[in-house]
Structure formats: C-alpha cells, structure tokens
Design an enzyme around this catalytic site. Structure first.
Site, mmCIF file in Angstrom:
data_model
loop_
_atom_site.group_PDB
_atom_site.id
_atom_site.type_symbol
_atom_site.label_atom_id
_atom_site.label_comp_id
_atom_site.label_asym_id
_atom_site.label_seq_id
_atom_site.Cartn_x
_atom_site.Cartn_y
_atom_site.Cartn_z
ATOM 1 C CG ASP A 193 40.687 42.277 48.227
ATOM 2 O OD1 ASP A 193 39.495 42.261 48.844
ATOM 3 O OD2 ASP A 193 40.778 41.355 47.212
ATOM 4 C CB CYS A 239 36.851 43.747 39.984
ATOM 5 S SG CYS A 239 38.212 43.377 39.491
HETATM 6 O O1 LIG Z 1 37.295 38.300 41.679
HETATM 7 C C1 LIG Z 1 38.067 37.203 41.748
HETATM 8 O O2 LIG Z 1 37.704 36.054 41.667
HETATM 9 C C2 LIG Z 1 39.413 37.378 41.873
HETATM 10 C C3 LIG Z 1 40.274 36.345 42.429
HETATM 11 C C4 LIG Z 1 41.791 36.534 42.525
HETATM 12 C C5 LIG Z 1 42.216 37.760 42.568
HETATM 13 C C6 LIG Z 1 41.501 38.793 42.370
HETATM 14 C C7 LIG Z 1 40.046 38.729 42.227
HETATM 15 N N1 LIG Z 1 39.206 39.733 41.976
HETATM 16 C C8 LIG Z 1 39.629 41.177 42.214
HETATM 17 C C9 LIG Z 1 38.344 41.940 42.637
HETATM 18 O O3 LIG Z 1 37.289 41.684 42.235
HETATM 19 C C10 LIG Z 1 38.545 42.901 43.437
HETATM 20 O O4 LIG Z 1 39.643 43.727 43.379
HETATM 21 C C11 LIG Z 1 38.455 42.446 44.988
HETATM 22 O O5 LIG Z 1 38.850 41.419 45.472
HETATM 23 C C12 LIG Z 1 36.993 43.050 45.595
HETATM 24 O O6 LIG Z 1 36.184 41.831 45.520
HETATM 25 P P1 LIG Z 1 34.872 41.755 46.358
HETATM 26 O O7 LIG Z 1 35.250 41.718 47.738
HETATM 27 O O8 LIG Z 1 34.250 40.818 45.455
HETATM 28 O O9 LIG Z 1 34.012 43.068 46.136
#
Ligand SMILES: O=C(O)c1ccccc1NCC(=O)[C@H](O)[C@H](O)COP(=O)(O)O
Length: 201
Positions: free
Chosen positions: A122, A6
C-alpha cells in the site's frame, strides 16, 4: 487476478460489490479509520455473503488476542495486518495473514523475504491505509510482482498499467469507489468491474 474491495460498512455495498465481481471484501476494525465497522455489524454482513466470497478483517497494531477473537466471532477468512506488526506478533495470529506494508521511496524491499504470508503493498501513510494515493509502482521488484496484492489509490484508470505491466496476484481498492469514506458509489463499482473485465478476461 483477484479483486478485493475494502472499507465495506453496510450490506448494500457488500452485496453490490460481490454481484459486480468482487472476490473478497475488507472490513476495517481500526477505530481511528473513517471506515471503521463494529465487529457485530461485520458479522451480520458476512453471514449474508454467498459462498466463496473471502472476508478479510483489517487491523492496525491491535492486540493479537483481540484479532483472533474478532476473526473467530465474525467468521473472517483472513486478517490483514496494516500496522507495524512484526514476525513475533504474526506468530500469535491463528488465521491466514495478509501483511500490509506502506511503501515510499525509502522502503526496504529486503524485509519482505522474512514474511511467508501473503504480502499487500500500500502507499505509505501516517494513517496507515485508505489514503487513496498511489506509490511509484515501478519501484516494485520484478520477481515479487506476480505474488503481491497491490493497493493504494487504485482506480479505473490504473487498470491498464496493472494488467499489462505490474500483473499482481490481486488488487485491493477502496477510496476510488466511494461517495464518501465508508459509503461506496455503486455506479463507480459497476464501471470499475466493467473495465476490469474488459482488461482482464
Ligand atoms: O481504509 C482505511 O481507512 C484504512 C485505515 C487504516 C488501515 C487500513 C485501511 N484500509 C485498508 C484499505 O482500504 C486498503 O487495503 C488500502 O489501504 C487501499 O486503500 P485506497 O488507497 O483507499 O484504495
């Protein structure tokens, strides 16, 4: 187990993630995110992806008509609703839905039975997602583990627990593969997929 990467904002990261083994890519259309990408740019990236790579648009409490419009224009395969969207909202969406839920120790697991779409778990965050933080995966009820998309702070060191204990249908990660928000680190992507293949295949 499928892997979604993502927070893609550029073609180099997109193609490299796919080359390494990503099944799906996520594009964040939430303006408050540091990983925000304009729909026109996502459209351009998606148009260069090879066949059978799944493109997912991430939205937070966006106007449903706008979600449908962006999904149509950018040719998304699915929309990931990462905010407080309820069943009435979901009924207005014309595309396959992944509903994301922020989990903490107070999370009401019963709410999930109301949703027929794919479920992403999440870590609860005031910023909705992309926190890079894990929640306590032991809280996930056994009976739903094999059909969820697991997310939140997943990194290369999480793979053993994910593959051997949680066994979700898919995983979704972003922060642990970055140089900085919105820019992936290709070496981290390479190492992650090498380890993933060691654990999973
Ligand atoms: O990535 C962002 O900034 C974000 C902001 C608001 C809603 C969703 C968002 N991202 C979704 C994702 O990247 C993934 O589904 C998930 O949150 C995993 O993130 P991470 O903990 O960084 O691996």
């Amino acid at each position: 187990m499928k892997v979604k990467i993502c927070g893609i904002t550029n073609i180099e990261d997109a193609l490299y993630a796919v080359e390494c083994g990503a099944d799906a890519l996520g594009f964040v259309f939430y303006k408050n995110s540091k990983r925000y990408i304009k729909p026109e740019k996502a459209k351009e990236i998606i148009s260069h992806l090879p066949p059978f790579v799944f493109s997912v648009g991430v939205f937070v409490n966006e106007n449903p008509e706008k979600v449908n419009m962006i999904a149509s224009e950018t040719k998304l395969n699915a929309v990931q609703l990462h905010g407080d969207e309820d069943l009435t909202y979901l009924a207005k969406i014309n595309y396959p839905i992944i509903k994301a839920f922020g989990v903490n120790e107070n999370f009401d697991w019963n709410v999930l039975s109301k949703y027929e779409c794919n479920i992403l778990l999440d870590t609860y965050s005031n910023n909705y997602g992309g926190s890079g933080e894990k929640f306590d995966w032991n809280l996930i009820p056994n009976e739903i583990r094999n059909r969820i998309i697991l997310s939140g702070g997943i990194d290369v060191n999480s793979l053993s627990m994910i593959v051997n204990e949680i066994k979700p249908a898919a995983i979704d990660l972003s922060s642990s593969l970055e140089q900085m928000p919105g820019k992936k680190d290709h070496n981290k992507i390479k190492i992650f997929f090498e380890e993933f293949k060691n654990h999973w295949r």
